[in-house]
Design an enzyme around this catalytic site. Structure first.
Site, PDB file in Angstrom:
ATOM      1  N   ASN A  59      38.534  64.609  95.666  1.00 35.06           N
ATOM      2  CA  ASN A  59      38.632  64.847  97.249  1.00 35.06           C
ATOM      3  C   ASN A  59      36.905  64.573  97.874  1.00 35.06           C
ATOM      4  OD1 ASN A  59      40.330  66.576  97.505  1.00 35.06           O
ATOM      5  ND2 ASN A  59      39.582  68.229  97.273  1.00 35.06           N
ATOM      6  N   ASP A 119      24.584  85.904  52.888  1.00 31.07           N
ATOM      7  CA  ASP A 119      24.936  86.423  51.100  1.00 31.07           C
ATOM      8  C   ASP A 119      25.747  86.973  51.108  1.00 31.07           C
ATOM      9  OD1 ASP A 119      23.344  86.567  48.989  1.00 31.07           O
ATOM     10  OD2 ASP A 119      21.571  87.658  49.826  1.00 31.07           O
TER      11      ASP A 119
END
Length: 864
Positions: A668, A336
């Site tokens: 890995n 607002d």
């Protein structure tokens, strides 16, 4: 006398008994309880909450975590290790389980305590009569027999019977589904009238909100004994997932799919190669553990909690942790004008008749309306009363038609010396539409409000709006002495008196705050009930570019598709009703933009619920503060801009863990699964994989504390699983390639046997997947962005442990052998080469997949 208990089936009798009998039965008086008696009842009845206390018992918390599928897999693997007499695996798995449980439990409880402390700062409070005087206490401390005071904007904290009521209207939509406010009185009901509890006119119920009027009421039921508590199960619906929850779920599903694929591949390959079943099974389980981000819940909760605490220091209180991310992801802020862009120090500066001349009559009428109004008191009412010069004691109020956001006006029926007037104050265009007559200051009597008079009044109104003034229309109507009740239909055939003119200057801090939000990539849209001329003037004063304006009347004519098409080009949404405000918010969300809404009034509650991020201020009405997920302790857009930065920093630290887990760690694990195809032995023993995972987890504990680059917070950030997937597919193979290089080095150059191979690869895998965090944690070159000292110390310490472990007696227990100095030097060279390649690949990846866009991306490119 003991108040009604939660198990008593007779509370409905409290609606039909005279109020003095009700007070006697509840063991109280109209002056309320003593503090000592209230404390005793609180201990007996418990806190005034529908939901049970969020803190769980320690034993239940541990059991809940042990029921996690990942933990069950680990416990199963520990059991298998014990059966096959593999003590090392058993110890490592047990340590992993205990570490994960302890970290998650301790950190989550600490996070809960911190967030509960923040919530308590903005928790609902109510005015209660204790020891004969009014006191404001947490709503959770209210007990049966308490006497409370209610006013417009309050949430009703518990079920209550009215003792006194004046022009009381209550919104009970949560219980009844009825959108229109219900009028409440103090009259005693018959048993037939009290049959439907939620339709009682002499009671107010938990969860409803006061629209207008005042009341004194006695609490008859709290917590789960209230009507809302009785139907809580039926009302409960799972909340739609937030953007953050959806992102976490998406990442979890990605990891699950990858884990299942790799584990099945490794298990099948080992079985086809006729390796021992138990070893193959434990190896596959170890792979699953290595791929699964056990610390993700802890990293998430701790990082969000740290973010919430930092935001609290920036004067933004977080009520729901996931909202920290949602604020950082916010792309559009709707708010607002009053109090956000303006000072909200409103002054009445002029009173004009319809011709633009000064008018004392307008001021007197406006004062009568504002002084006797009992609804939501706006700053405009306070300004009128402060400026008024009329003695209202000579007037008597008869009735009132409360303000609502559809009519946009309020009417009071007053009397003096036998003359009764209905005085109307509200939006000028609506008040003028209802008027059939007009009276200027120089007119002796009202005259017809013809086209010429309307055109003149409209010109005055438009001129005032274009100059940035807020304006209210004032009208009246004389009624007969038999007119004892005011209704909406009375607001017709009015005499238009003129305008009350107010000045609400732009807020000095709003201009730099709007500029900062723009730099952060947050578009600001004004969604207001004010008219477009005043709003555009204020935006111009503050430098907020207005690309388009839409009024409530225009919005009402648009389909959802047409509204969506105009969202991008519209900055101001003016003269909007609360449902229209919420419709704008929902349309922005459907367009794919994370939307925030900042509001502090009753009319803002629907929009606060509709937004991704509902924001309010500490001074807001109860309804707005409860609907918001964040509350600012200072109504300043600059505070919000700092909150946006903190939200983005928090999300960036969570993403560091995600990106590590989906790049080097994933690479890995892929290398480990692939190595079983050509190695005559397992590339790592299950216990070594588990140790690898344990040390890796320890190295990342300090991620929530890490610093974040300014480039990372320069634009809205949100979960993007495509980005995560692409990062994994680009960086993961780089890790696997260097693993393969390590395999060749160990087998060809050093002729490693199984023990030396596992030792060498363990050191290399630990060094690469831990040290890569220094590259992954920043989009800059790693040497231009320093990590938090604890993160750097933790990572380096874990690598040192991995290198030094084979030289200790404990290393032999894990199956390691001491490597030569030459091998260590070669592994160090591979690690440095890997980090250099990752740095270059990362640079190219972020160039094609920028985390930020626009000016921020340009600044990042120039910094390189």
């Amino acid at each position: 006398m003991e108040p009604v208990s939660e198990d008593d089936d007779a509370p409905h009798g409290l609606w039909t008994a005279p109020i003095d009998q009700v007070l006697t039965r509840l063991g109280t008086t109209s002056a309320g309880l003593s503090s000592e008696e209230a404390a005793r009842r609180l201990a007996a009845h418990g806190a005034n909450r529908i939901e049970p206390d969020g803190r769980r018992r320690l034993a239940l918390d541990i059991l809940r975590r042990l029921a996690n599928p990942l933990v069950l897999v680990l416990l199963f693997a520990a059991g298998v290790s014990a059966v096959v007499q593999d003590p090392a695996s058993f110890v490592i798995i047990t340590v992993i389980v205990l570490l994960s449980l302890a970290l998650d439990l301790v950190q989550e409880r600490r996070a809960e305590a911190k967030v509960e402390g923040l919530r308590a700062r903005v928790a609902l409070r109510s005015t209660v009569l204790r020891d004969g005087s009014a006191a404001e206490i947490p709503a959770a401390a209210i007990v049966p027999g308490d006497v409370i005071l209610l006013a417009a904007g309050d949430l009703v904290p518990a079920d209550c019977r009215l003792i006194e009521a004046r022009d009381l209207f209550v919104n009970e939509a949560l219980l009844t589904g009825e959108a229109f406010p219900a009028e409440k009185t103090v009259r005693t009901l018959t048993p037939e009238e009290a049959r439907d509890a939620t339709g009682l006119v002499n009671a107010a119920f938990m969860g409803s909100s006061v629209i207008s009027g005042t009341a004194r009421a006695v609490i008859v039921a709290t917590g789960r004994a209230t009507e809302l508590g009785r139907i809580a199960g039926a009302l409960h619906r799972p909340a739609p997932p937030t953007a953050f929850a959806a992102g976490i779920h998406g990442f979890g599903m990605l990891i699950v799919r990858l884990t299942v694929l790799l584990v099945l591949f490794a298990l099948l390959a080992n079985l086809l190669l006729e390796r021992p079943l138990i070893d193959s099974f434990l190896f596959s389980l170890a792979l699953a553990v290595g791929l699964t981000p056990e610390l993700l819940p802890m990293i998430v909760s701790v990082t969000l909690a740290h973010g919430a605490m930092r935001m609290a220091r920036k004067e933004v209180i977080v009520k729901r942790l996931s909202a920290v991310h949602d604020l950082g992801a916010m792309e559009v802020l709707c708010c607002d004008k009053t109090g956000t862009l303006t000072e909200a120090r409103i002054r009445l500066i002029r009173e004009l008749d319809p011709t633009g001349a000064e008018s004392r009559r307008v001021l007197d009428l406006a004062c009568l309306n504002a002084a006797f109004e009992t609804g939501i008191r706006s700053p405009l009412d306070a300004a009128i009363v402060e400026a008024a010069r009329i003695d209202t004691t000579a007037w008597r109020k008869i009735d009132e038609v409360p303000f609502d956001f559809e009519r946009r006006r309020v009417s009071v029926l007053v009397e003096r010396d036998g003359t009764r007037l209905l005085v109307v104050k509200g939006a000028p265009e609506d008040v003028m539409r209802l008027a059939s007559r007009v009276q200027a200051e120089t007119d002796a009597a009202p005259r017809p409000f013809d086209d010429d008079a309307r055109a003149m009044a409209s010109d005055v109104f438009e001129r005032l709006g274009s100059e940035g003034f807020r304006v209210l229309g004032i009208a009246w109507r004389e009624v007969g002495p038999e007119h004892d009740h005011a209704v909406v239909d009375d607001e017709s055939d009015l005499v238009f008196g003129g305008f009350a003119v107010f000045l609400d200057p732009p807020k000095e801090s709003a201009r730099p705050a709007l500029a900062e939000l723009a730099r952060l990539g947050v578009a600001v849209k004004i969604v207001t009930g004010d008219n477009e001329r005043v709003t555009a003037h204020v935006c111009g004063e503050l430098g907020l570019a207005v690309t388009g304006v839409m009024t409530g009347d225009e919005l009402a004519q648009l389909t959802d598709e047409a509204l969506a098409a105009r969202l991008e080009t519209t900055t101001l949404f003016c003269r909007m009703t609360p449902p229209q405000k919420a419709r704008v918010i929902r349309a922005l969300r459907r367009s794919g933009r994370v939307t925030g809404y900042l509001g502090d009034g009753i009319n803002d509650a629907p929009s606060l619920h509709a937004a991704d991020v509902g924001l309010s201020v500490d001074s807001a009405v109860d309804v707005a503060r409860e609907a918001a997920v964040m509350v600012m302790t200072r109504n300043d857009l600059g505070v919000l801009a700092e909150g946006v930065r903190e939200g983005r920093r928090t999300f960036a630290n969570i993403m560091k863990y995600v990106m590590m887990g989906t790049s080097s760690n994933f690479g890995n694990m892929v290398s480990m699964a692939a190595a079983v195809l050509f190695l005559p032995f397992l590339p790592m023993l299950p216990v070594q994989i588990l140790l690898n995972n344990l040390l890796y987890d320890v190295s990342e504990i300090a991620i929530p504390l890490d610093q974040v680059d300014e480039e990372t917070v320069a634009a809205p950030c949100r979960w993007d699983m495509r980005f995560v997937r692409d990062f994994m597919l680009v960086l993961g193979p780089v890790s696997s390639a260097f693993d393969m290089l390590t395999f060749g080095l160990l087998l060809i150059v050093f002729g490693a046997d199984a023990a030396l191979f596992r030792t060498g690869w363990f050191i290399e895998s630990m060094a690469t997947q831990v040290l890569v965090i220094f590259a992954i944690r920043t989009v800059r070159p790693a040497w231009r962005s320093l990590p938090h000292p604890l993160l750097a110390a933790g990572a380096l310490a874990v690598v040192a442990v991995a290198v030094g472990l084979p030289f200790t007696p404990l290393g032999a227990w894990f199956g390691f052998v001491p490597p030569s100095a030459a091998l260590l030097a070669a592994l160090a060279a591979i690690t440095v080469a890997y980090l250099a390649v990752v740095e270059e690949v990362k640079r190219r990846f972020h160039a094609r997949h920028p985390l930020v866009a626009g000016p921020a991306a340009q600044r990042l490119s120039s910094s390189r």
